[in-house]
Write an enzyme that holds these catalytic residues in place. Structure first.
Site, PDB file in Angstrom:
ATOM      1  N   GLU A 100       0.819  -1.213   0.000  1.00  0.00           N
ATOM      2  CA  GLU A 100       0.000   0.000   0.000  1.00  0.00           C
ATOM      3  C   GLU A 100       0.848   1.256   0.000  1.00  0.00           C
ATOM      4  O   GLU A 100       1.973   1.266   0.498  1.00  0.00           O
ATOM      5  CB  GLU A 100      -0.952   0.023   1.193  1.00  0.00           C
ATOM      6  N   ARG A 111      -2.181  11.841   6.068  1.00  0.00           N
ATOM      7  CA  ARG A 111      -2.282  10.875   4.972  1.00  0.00           C
ATOM      8  C   ARG A 111      -3.612  10.899   4.229  1.00  0.00           C
ATOM      9  O   ARG A 111      -3.692  10.517   3.073  1.00  0.00           O
ATOM     10  CB  ARG A 111      -2.017   9.460   5.505  1.00  0.00           C
ATOM     11  N   ARG A 115      -5.568   5.879  -1.250  1.00  0.00           N
ATOM     12  CA  ARG A 115      -4.471   4.920  -1.255  1.00  0.00           C
ATOM     13  C   ARG A 115      -4.345   4.266  -2.625  1.00  0.00           C
ATOM     14  O   ARG A 115      -5.317   4.125  -3.367  1.00  0.00           O
ATOM     15  CB  ARG A 115      -4.682   3.801  -0.227  1.00  0.00           C
ATOM     16  N   HIS A 135     -10.425   4.995   1.858  1.00  0.00           N
ATOM     17  CA  HIS A 135      -9.683   4.208   2.844  1.00  0.00           C
ATOM     18  C   HIS A 135     -10.140   2.753   2.894  1.00  0.00           C
ATOM     19  O   HIS A 135     -10.598   2.256   3.923  1.00  0.00           O
ATOM     20  CB  HIS A 135      -9.744   4.859   4.229  1.00  0.00           C
TER      21      HIS A 135
END
Length: 148
Positions: A100, A111, A115, A135
């Site tokens: 990831e 963050r 992703r 997420h």
């Protein structure tokens, strides 16, 4: 007058005022239009939709370039680490298959939720790329032609 399971009249007397049209075609059309509007396309054999052209942000493609060139990553403590697929949203693979990475979000500190998950191959040349904007709640597969 008897009615079948669809609610339409069994009689063929030409009177269509009492006939009900199933909602499925309308719902299917709405679903398709929504999917096209946000950029979804084909469903792969593995059950993950292919990302549409407007679905993956430019920051994800910049990150892919950094991965390929072994450049420094935005979050070196976590980027490139093991992704466990505990949500089972991606195809089942061996435990070290997925990695990831954080896709930076402009204007956000930390963050964020975006992703990139890669699978197989080598860290600098993965076999497959998935993007999630929420997420790990949902994924789309980035077409190979978009990452070459």
């Amino acid at each position: 007058m008897s009615h079948g399971p669809s609610g339409s009249s069994a009689s063929n007397d030409g009177d269509s005022t009492n006939r009900r049209t199933p909602a499925f075609p309308l719902l299917s059309a709405i679903t398709l239009i929504t999917m096209l509007a946000i950029g979804y396309s084909a469903l792969h054999d593995d059950g993950v939709r292919e990302c549409g052209p407007r679905q993956v942000p430019e920051e994800a493609f910049s990150l892919i370039d950094d991965i390929h060139s072994n450049s420094p990553l935005p979050y070196p403590a976590t980027d490139g680490g093991h992704f466990g697929n505990y949500e089972n949203e991606l195809p089942q693979e061996h435990s070290n298959y997925y990695r990831e990475y954080t896709v930076p979000t402009p204007g956000r500190t930390g963050r964020g939720e975006r992703r990139l998950v890669t699978g197989g191959g080598t860290p600098q040349d993965p076999d497959v790329y998935y993007y999630t904007w929420d997420h790990y709640e949902s994924f789309c597969e980035i077409p190979e032609s978009d990452v070459e």
